[in-house]
Write a protein that holds these residues in place. Structure first.
Motif, mmCIF file in Angstrom:
data_model
loop_
_atom_site.group_PDB
_atom_site.id
_atom_site.type_symbol
_atom_site.label_atom_id
_atom_site.label_comp_id
_atom_site.label_asym_id
_atom_site.label_seq_id
_atom_site.Cartn_x
_atom_site.Cartn_y
_atom_site.Cartn_z
ATOM 1 N N ILE A 93 -3.798 -10.260 -3.234
ATOM 2 C CA ILE A 93 -4.326 -9.734 -4.495
ATOM 3 C C ILE A 93 -3.821 -10.623 -5.621
ATOM 4 N N GLU A 94 -4.746 -11.171 -6.379
ATOM 5 C CA GLU A 94 -4.396 -12.066 -7.475
ATOM 6 C C GLU A 94 -5.081 -11.588 -8.741
ATOM 7 N N PRO B 133 -9.725 -13.667 -0.183
ATOM 8 C CA PRO B 133 -9.694 -13.676 1.286
ATOM 9 C C PRO B 133 -8.674 -14.673 1.830
ATOM 10 N N GLY B 134 -8.011 -14.262 2.902
ATOM 11 C CA GLY B 134 -7.097 -15.155 3.595
ATOM 12 C C GLY B 134 -7.819 -15.971 4.653
ATOM 13 N N VAL C 289 -5.326 -5.221 0.317
ATOM 14 C CA VAL C 289 -5.755 -6.352 1.144
ATOM 15 C C VAL C 289 -6.343 -5.847 2.454
ATOM 16 N N LYS C 290 -5.662 -4.921 3.097
ATOM 17 C CA LYS C 290 -6.170 -4.381 4.359
ATOM 18 C C LYS C 290 -7.540 -3.752 4.167
#
Length: 413
Positions: free
Chosen positions: A52-53, A59-60, A148-149
């Protein structure tokens, strides 16, 4: 080949991570290998799914890898579908037999290009489904980790659903056995579409508003593809807004727009079907499908540049779906106005618009979709669902293959 797909995708993700993490060694802890190498266990960390930015999800590598796999497989399949229908023909002396075999209804099940197309879509499906399992196995305690999850699950379910839809839309064991192979099982098209629907509906509750519109749009699109018009009605009015779309960007490595690769003026293998060129009558038709004669005499497409996005669906498609549902008596509204909202985008003068006189028919919609949804993979779907021949020789209804055949190696027990 689906038998080894899980190991294959893990190796692929490791490669992608190596590329993407060239300056992100803080994500790789206590490694005894080269600094930019990660091991399989680290693929199951929350950082691999994203971060989170400034309040936004980034996305990773795992999710980015799913998107990348989708770009490759969608380009393969949407282009191949044009060669089964009346959008693409082989050039006089093609370098590859793939488009020629598709066009002539003679695709051999041991064609190496066919196996590559099949392998890519299975890779896409497996990556997305493993990303779902990875995200589901994590239990982050911090607020950002939970976000994120949640976002990773939405993305992974979006792509898992689209992969299953692609399999059912474009592959079949035979014309009479409407099924595909996945995870050592033969599944009917109905089961494959059911998996797509389930993934998308699971993703909706935690999706953002824009993601919800995307998922609703894909569900409406699937309703049209499968003749499940009540499904299309259920989701169409919650679909894309103006200027929204679902597309794959082609900005990394050697991946580029599949239709540019196949149909640009320097292409050796494929060309725009001359019957499609003849069907371009109005200014809007020609603006939507700009073509030129190549030096070898065939028609080439100038619509796309190498790095242009590969558009899967957009607001214009939703407008044409609404128009079709109105013609079918399932929605209220003016179908002609909806169609003209698409046409006028390509001819602002309004001279290409359909007249307000006689009501549009389903035959009109077939022709309109051919022009304004070209290069989306929808023409093959329409030939099948309307049971028409189009401009194909042999006629589409007479073809031995109305889907892409599953490679021979996959059918062997």
């Amino acid at each position: 080949m689906s038998i080894k797909i899980k190991d294959f995708w893990k190796a692929g993700v490791v490669c992608i991570c190596v590329l993407m993490l060239s300056s992100c060694d803080k994500w790789v802890n206590d490694t005894e290998l080269p600094d930019n190498t990660i091991d399989e266990s680290q693929l199951n960390s929350i950082a691999m799914l994203g971060r989170i930015e400034k309040g936004a999800y980034i996305p990773g590598p795992v999710i980015a890898g799913v998107w990348r796999a989708g770009a490759t497989s969608a380009a393969d399949l949407l282009v191949a579908s044009g060669a089964i229908s009346d959008e693409i023909v082989p050039t006089a002396v093609p370098n590859s037999p793939f488009y020629k075999e598709l066009d002539e209804d003679k695709l051999t099940p041991d064609n190496t290009s066919l196996f590559s197309v099949w392998s890519n879509i299975q890779n896409y499906r497996a990556r997305a489904e493993d990303a779902i399992l990875n995200a589901g196995s994590l239990a982050p305690a911090d607020e950002d980790g939970v976000k994120v999850k949640q976002a990773a699950l939405v993305n992974a379910r979006l792509h898992a659903g689209y992969a299953w839809m692609l399999l059912a839309d474009y592959f079949s064991v035979t014309n009479t056995s409407h099924s595909i192979y996945a995870d050592h099982k033969e599944l009917s098209h109905q089961e494959a579409y059911g998996k797509a629907k389930a993934y998308w509906e699971q993703a909706i509750p935690t999706a953002s508003d824009a993601e919800k519109r995307l998922l609703h749009s894909l569900l409406a699109k699937m309703g049209i593809h499968t003749g499940n018009y009540s499904l299309a009605v259920q989701y169409i009015n919650q679909s894309f807004g103006a200027s929204e779309n679902f597309s794959f960007l082609n900005t990394v490595g050697t991946v580029s727009n599949g239709f540019f690769n196949a149909l640009n003026v320097n292409s050796r293998d494929a060309a725009v079907d001359p019957t499609l060129v003849v069907a371009l009558k109005t200014t809007a038709d020609k603006a939507r499908n700009p073509v030129v004669k190549a030096a070898k005499g065939h028609w080439s497409l100038t619509l796309l540049k190498e790095r242009d996005p590969l558009v899967v669906s957009d607001y214009e498609e939703m407008q044409l779906i609404r128009a079709e549902l109105i013609i079918r008596g399932l929605l209220t509204g003016n179908a002609t106005d909806l169609v003209n909202s698409v046409v006028v985008k390509y001819d602002a003068t309004g001279l290409s618009n359909f007249p307000a006189g006689p009501a549009l028919t389903l035959n009109d919609i077939v022709s309109i979709r051919r022009i304004f949804l070209s290069w989306r993979g929808t023409r093959l779907i329409d030939l099948r669902r309307f049971n028409i021949d189009g401009d194909l020789i042999p006629g589409f209804t007479q073809r031995k293959w109305q889907w892409i055949g599953v490679p021979e190696i996959e059918t062997q027990k």
